[in-house]
Design a protein around this motif. Structure first.
Motif, PDB file in Angstrom:
ATOM      1  N   GLU A   1       0.875  -1.175   0.000  1.00  0.00           N
ATOM      2  CA  GLU A   1       0.000   0.000   0.000  1.00  0.00           C
ATOM      3  C   GLU A   1       0.911   1.223   0.000  1.00  0.00           C
ATOM      4  O   GLU A   1       1.617   1.479   0.968  1.00  0.00           O
ATOM      5  N   CYS A   2       0.930   1.968  -1.100  1.00  0.00           N
ATOM      6  CA  CYS A   2       1.927   3.012  -1.304  1.00  0.00           C
ATOM      7  C   CYS A   2       1.309   4.409  -1.229  1.00  0.00           C
ATOM      8  O   CYS A   2       0.293   4.686  -1.870  1.00  0.00           O
ATOM      9  N   THR A   3       1.963   5.273  -0.466  1.00  0.00           N
ATOM     10  CA  THR A   3       1.570   6.673  -0.349  1.00  0.00           C
ATOM     11  C   THR A   3       2.783   7.534  -0.638  1.00  0.00           C
ATOM     12  O   THR A   3       3.892   7.227  -0.200  1.00  0.00           O
ATOM     13  N   LYS A   4       2.575   8.602  -1.387  1.00  0.00           N
ATOM     14  CA  LYS A   4       3.648   9.550  -1.659  1.00  0.00           C
ATOM     15  C   LYS A   4       3.218  10.929  -1.192  1.00  0.00           C
ATOM     16  O   LYS A   4       2.110  11.375  -1.497  1.00  0.00           O
ATOM     17  N   LEU A   5       4.098  11.585  -0.445  1.00  0.00           N
ATOM     18  CA  LEU A   5       3.832  12.927   0.045  1.00  0.00           C
ATOM     19  C   LEU A   5       4.694  13.893  -0.753  1.00  0.00           C
ATOM     20  O   LEU A   5       5.928  13.853  -0.675  1.00  0.00           O
ATOM     21  N   GLU A   6       4.056  14.743  -1.543  1.00  0.00           N
ATOM     22  CA  GLU A   6       4.752  15.713  -2.384  1.00  0.00           C
ATOM     23  C   GLU A   6       4.582  17.116  -1.820  1.00  0.00           C
ATOM     24  O   GLU A   6       3.613  17.398  -1.113  1.00  0.00           O
ATOM     25  N   PRO A   7       5.497  18.041  -2.177  1.00  0.00           N
ATOM     26  CA  PRO A   7       5.267  19.455  -1.851  1.00  0.00           C
ATOM     27  C   PRO A   7       4.030  19.948  -2.600  1.00  0.00           C
ATOM     28  O   PRO A   7       3.624  19.364  -3.608  1.00  0.00           O
ATOM     29  N   PRO A   8       3.416  21.034  -2.142  1.00  0.00           N
ATOM     30  CA  PRO A   8       2.274  21.592  -2.878  1.00  0.00           C
ATOM     31  C   PRO A   8       2.667  21.936  -4.308  1.00  0.00           C
ATOM     32  O   PRO A   8       3.764  22.432  -4.560  1.00  0.00           O
ATOM     33  N   ALA A   9       1.773  21.658  -5.237  1.00  0.00           N
ATOM     34  CA  ALA A   9       2.061  21.922  -6.648  1.00  0.00           C
ATOM     35  C   ALA A   9       2.043  23.414  -6.926  1.00  0.00           C
ATOM     36  O   ALA A   9       1.186  24.145  -6.405  1.00  0.00           O
ATOM     37  N   PRO A  10       2.987  23.916  -7.740  1.00  0.00           N
ATOM     38  CA  PRO A  10       2.951  25.330  -8.137  1.00  0.00           C
ATOM     39  C   PRO A  10       1.681  25.634  -8.925  1.00  0.00           C
ATOM     40  O   PRO A  10       1.050  24.728  -9.491  1.00  0.00           O
ATOM     41  N   ALA A  11       1.321  26.885  -8.965  1.00  0.00           N
ATOM     42  CA  ALA A  11       0.132  27.298  -9.705  1.00  0.00           C
ATOM     43  C   ALA A  11       0.239  26.842 -11.160  1.00  0.00           C
ATOM     44  O   ALA A  11       1.271  27.010 -11.805  1.00  0.00           O
ATOM     45  N   GLY A  12      -0.822  26.241 -11.652  1.00  0.00           N
ATOM     46  CA  GLY A  12      -0.858  25.782 -13.036  1.00  0.00           C
ATOM     47  C   GLY A  12      -0.254  24.428 -13.264  1.00  0.00           C
ATOM     48  O   GLY A  12      -0.193  23.963 -14.406  1.00  0.00           O
ATOM     49  N   HIS A  13       0.232  23.764 -12.201  1.00  0.00           N
ATOM     50  CA  HIS A  13       0.836  22.445 -12.330  1.00  0.00           C
ATOM     51  C   HIS A  13       0.072  21.441 -11.467  1.00  0.00           C
ATOM     52  O   HIS A  13      -0.433  21.781 -10.394  1.00  0.00           O
TER      53      HIS A  13
END
Length: 296
Positions: A36-48
């Motif tokens: 069971e895989c979870t990935k925590l990313e930084p907030p996406a830049p505007a428009g991405h």
């Protein structure tokens, strides 16, 4: 009868903070093994849609590597982001990272801190190079060059250090779980991409793929030749394969595969054959080869 795929990581929860290629590729392999895989990313830049650079470099790769992965966004330098991170850590068996050690420490994710708070959690720490060199800047191309896999201005055909590192990282997940099953405690395993490149380069260092090696062009049965309408990758390395190839080429079956006359005879034979004829030869005489378009 079709064999059912093994799911050795079923009921295992993996959290990844790793961006770009090695970490997500490792997570993809873990997902395929049932995790069971979870990935925590930084907030996406505007428009991405994503802050992961891979989503910009190669969107299809990003999409494939994240199929079946639960992707969350959080700014880890904020209290809210830290809260989201630790909520996930509390339920995870393994954490995968690709930050430099100094960056992990600033986020409170050094190994000592993690083990004190989550004694059953394991850390798979993907870095550029081992030990003190983990703080150095580097990338797949530099690790390949260091390993001896870059020898001209031509770019390598694949990202071998990154993909090799992903394999080692997914192996490290399995190692960590086996170790915890014995001790009851998590472990920290460092996965240096430079070491992965060195591992993949071992056949060259041994001389196998060097120009004088049997898989480097010295053996007439193990080479890429032009044929009438493309190319053929011949892999008639073992004596029985080489004998069949020599017979087909009108050479003695016991011809020395390293002799210049054998190279010339095989090259002359292959040059006069179409891809279709060579494919038929492979089937009829059980010779390992693969034909391809000369422009590929």
């Amino acid at each position: 009868m079709s064999l059912q795929p093994l799911q050795p990581l079923a009921q295992t929860r993996i959290l990844s903070l790793a961006l770009n290629l090695p970490g997500p590729a490792a997570l993809l392999r873990c997902r395929d093994m049932g995790a069971e895989c979870t990935k925590l990313e930084p907030p996406a830049p505007a428009g991405h849609a994503s802050a992961d650079p891979m989503a910009v470099y190669c969107a299809p790769a990003y999409v494939q590597m994240h199929e079946g992965v639960r992707v969350l966004q959080a700014h880890l330098k904020t209290p809210e982001g830290q809260a989201a991170l630790h909520t996930e850590l509390e339920r995870s068996d393994v954490l995968i990272t690709s930050f430099r050690p100094s960056a992990l420490a600033k986020l409170g994710l050094g190994w000592d801190a993690l083990q004190a708070r989550y004694p059953r959690l394991s850390l798979v720490r993907i870095v550029g190079a081992a030990g003190a060199r983990a703080e150095e800047a580097g990338h797949d191309l530099t690790y390949q060059a260091e390993a001896g896999l870059v020898s001209s201005t031509a770019m390598p055909p694949s990202l071998y250090a990154d993909m090799g590192g992903a394999l080692v990282a997914s192996e490290a997940v399995l190692q960590a779980l086996l170790a915890r099953a014995r001790s009851g405690r998590g472990v920290c395993i460092e996965v240096p991409l430079a070491d992965a490149a060195q591992w993949l380069a071992l056949p060259r260092h041994w001389g196998l793929t060097a120009p004088g090696g049997d898989t480097g062009g010295a053996h007439a049965g193990y080479r890429v030749y032009p044929c009438a309408d493309g190319l053929v990758a011949l892999a008639a390395l073992e004596p029985h394969f080489a004998a069949r190839l020599c017979e087909a080429a009108g050479l003695p079956p016991d011809a020395d595969p390293r002799a210049a006359a054998t190279h010339e005879g095989v090259a002359r034979f292959v040059q006069g054959q179409s891809r279709a004829a060579l494919d038929a030869l492979a089937q009829a005489r059980d010779i390992p080869l693969y034909t391809l378009n000369g422009g590929a």
